[in-house]
Design a protein around this motif. Structure first.
Motif, mmCIF file in Angstrom:
data_model
loop_
_atom_site.group_PDB
_atom_site.id
_atom_site.type_symbol
_atom_site.label_atom_id
_atom_site.label_comp_id
_atom_site.label_asym_id
_atom_site.label_seq_id
_atom_site.Cartn_x
_atom_site.Cartn_y
_atom_site.Cartn_z
ATOM 1 N N UNK A 123 0.796 -1.215 0.000
ATOM 2 C CA UNK A 123 0.000 0.000 0.000
ATOM 3 C C UNK A 123 0.825 1.259 0.000
ATOM 4 N N UNK A 124 2.134 1.135 0.179
ATOM 5 C CA UNK A 124 2.968 2.314 0.312
ATOM 6 C C UNK A 124 4.367 1.970 -0.173
ATOM 7 N N UNK A 125 5.150 2.978 -0.427
ATOM 8 C CA UNK A 125 6.530 2.756 -0.824
ATOM 9 C C UNK A 125 6.889 3.566 -2.047
ATOM 10 N N UNK A 126 8.091 3.331 -2.537
ATOM 11 C CA UNK A 126 8.588 4.042 -3.711
ATOM 12 C C UNK A 126 8.501 3.102 -4.902
ATOM 13 N N UNK A 127 7.921 3.589 -5.985
ATOM 14 C CA UNK A 127 7.815 2.767 -7.195
ATOM 15 C C UNK A 127 9.203 2.543 -7.790
ATOM 16 N N UNK A 128 9.405 1.370 -8.342
ATOM 17 C CA UNK A 128 10.689 1.043 -8.952
ATOM 18 C C UNK A 128 10.997 1.991 -10.098
ATOM 19 N N UNK A 129 10.041 2.210 -10.985
ATOM 20 C CA UNK A 129 10.280 3.098 -12.117
ATOM 21 C C UNK A 129 9.071 3.998 -12.281
ATOM 22 N N UNK A 130 9.175 5.189 -11.764
ATOM 23 C CA UNK A 130 8.109 6.176 -11.839
ATOM 24 C C UNK A 130 8.686 7.391 -12.548
ATOM 25 N N UNK A 131 8.343 7.545 -13.825
ATOM 26 C CA UNK A 131 8.904 8.604 -14.638
ATOM 27 C C UNK A 131 7.797 9.245 -15.463
ATOM 28 N N UNK A 132 6.900 10.020 -14.821
ATOM 29 C CA UNK A 132 5.794 10.637 -15.555
ATOM 30 C C UNK A 132 6.284 11.450 -16.751
ATOM 31 N N UNK A 133 5.705 11.177 -17.910
ATOM 32 C CA UNK A 133 6.092 11.881 -19.127
ATOM 33 C C UNK A 133 7.330 11.328 -19.787
ATOM 34 N N UNK A 134 7.972 10.373 -19.155
ATOM 35 C CA UNK A 134 9.193 9.792 -19.709
ATOM 36 C C UNK A 134 8.885 8.703 -20.726
ATOM 37 N N UNK B 114 9.121 4.850 -22.278
ATOM 38 C CA UNK B 114 9.208 3.498 -21.719
ATOM 39 C C UNK B 114 10.642 2.962 -21.823
ATOM 40 N N UNK B 115 11.000 2.124 -20.873
ATOM 41 C CA UNK B 115 12.286 1.434 -20.923
ATOM 42 C C UNK B 115 11.964 -0.017 -21.272
ATOM 43 N N UNK B 116 12.328 -0.428 -22.470
ATOM 44 C CA UNK B 116 12.068 -1.804 -22.904
ATOM 45 C C UNK B 116 13.056 -2.745 -22.245
ATOM 46 N N UNK B 117 12.569 -3.912 -21.845
ATOM 47 C CA UNK B 117 13.396 -4.927 -21.216
ATOM 48 C C UNK B 117 13.359 -6.186 -22.069
ATOM 49 N N UNK B 118 14.421 -6.948 -22.059
ATOM 50 C CA UNK B 118 14.475 -8.222 -22.755
ATOM 51 C C UNK B 118 14.607 -9.349 -21.751
ATOM 52 N N UNK B 119 13.750 -10.351 -21.848
ATOM 53 C CA UNK B 119 13.754 -11.481 -20.923
ATOM 54 C C UNK B 119 15.062 -12.259 -21.052
ATOM 55 N N UNK B 120 15.777 -12.425 -19.950
ATOM 56 C CA UNK B 120 17.074 -13.084 -19.960
ATOM 57 C C UNK B 120 16.932 -14.598 -19.924
ATOM 58 N N UNK B 121 16.022 -15.107 -19.116
ATOM 59 C CA UNK B 121 15.917 -16.556 -18.929
ATOM 60 C C UNK B 121 14.730 -17.139 -19.684
ATOM 61 N N UNK B 122 14.725 -16.967 -20.994
ATOM 62 C CA UNK B 122 13.673 -17.530 -21.826
ATOM 63 C C UNK B 122 14.112 -17.550 -23.276
ATOM 64 N N UNK B 123 13.349 -18.218 -24.116
ATOM 65 C CA UNK B 123 13.729 -18.341 -25.515
ATOM 66 C C UNK B 123 13.353 -17.106 -26.327
ATOM 67 N N UNK B 124 12.358 -16.345 -25.882
ATOM 68 C CA UNK B 124 11.919 -15.143 -26.591
ATOM 69 C C UNK B 124 12.121 -13.942 -25.677
ATOM 70 N N UNK B 125 13.084 -13.060 -25.981
ATOM 71 C CA UNK B 125 13.381 -11.942 -25.091
ATOM 72 C C UNK B 125 12.257 -10.919 -24.962
ATOM 73 N N UNK B 126 11.253 -10.981 -25.855
ATOM 74 C CA UNK B 126 10.136 -10.039 -25.761
ATOM 75 C C UNK B 126 8.895 -10.670 -25.120
ATOM 76 N N UNK B 127 9.041 -11.893 -24.623
ATOM 77 C CA UNK B 127 7.923 -12.626 -24.047
ATOM 78 C C UNK B 127 7.338 -11.919 -22.831
ATOM 79 N N UNK B 128 6.031 -11.807 -22.793
ATOM 80 C CA UNK B 128 5.329 -11.270 -21.624
ATOM 81 C C UNK B 128 5.201 -12.401 -20.609
ATOM 82 N N UNK B 129 5.548 -12.133 -19.377
ATOM 83 C CA UNK B 129 5.425 -13.123 -18.314
ATOM 84 C C UNK B 129 4.083 -12.899 -17.632
#
Length: 153
Positions: free
Chosen positions: A115-126, A128-143
């Protein structure tokens, strides 16, 4: 956090691959224990980035830094001896992401909504930072993770 479990071997992976820990002042103020990483099983240099290091009492194995986040990472990497630097502060992590300094992000999803805390990535207006899955066959796979609210009682 109590009431959650990690996959077998995860803590051992961290103890073998981590050379230094970099955290922030807020986390240190809440839990000032240099031996807490990996449930006390990891030992090594701990760095706490703060604008007010003079407010803190010296602690064995802990270096309080007052510098730019990129400099803090450089110092921690030098101390890590070729191993990973674990960044355990969301605001530091966000700043490092924005500067392109993060090599890898290890997300742990626990079955609880905080319910509280600091968001890992909170960048209003920024952008997106794209990530690639390291431990899978498709780096763009949605988990996909599905949970149900637990019944209190």
């Amino acid at each position: 956090m109590t009431g959650v479990a990690s996959r077998p071997g995860l803590i051992e992976e961290y103890t073998h691959t981590t050379g230094a820990v970099l955290g922030g002042r807020d986390g240190w103020d809440v839990h000032p224990d240099a031996n807490a990483a990996c449930g006390g099983r990891w030992q090594g240099p701990v760095f706490v980035l703060t604008h007010r290091p003079e407010d803190l009492k010296p602690v064995a194995g802990v270096t309080f830094l007052d510098c730019d986040v990129a400099e803090a990472v450089r110092i921690a990497l030098d101390a890590a001896g070729g191993k990973n630097v674990e960044v355990l502060a969301p605001s530091i992590g966000r700043q490092l992401l924005e500067r392109g300094i993060v090599d890898e992000i290890d997300l742990h999803i626990a079955p609880v909504l905080l319910g509280d805390g600091i968001r890992l990535f909170d960048n209003p207006g920024g952008s997106p930072v794209r990530l690639g899955l390291v431990n899978g066959s498709d780096p763009s796979l949605v988990v996909n993770v599905r949970y149900r609210p637990a019944v209190a009682g």
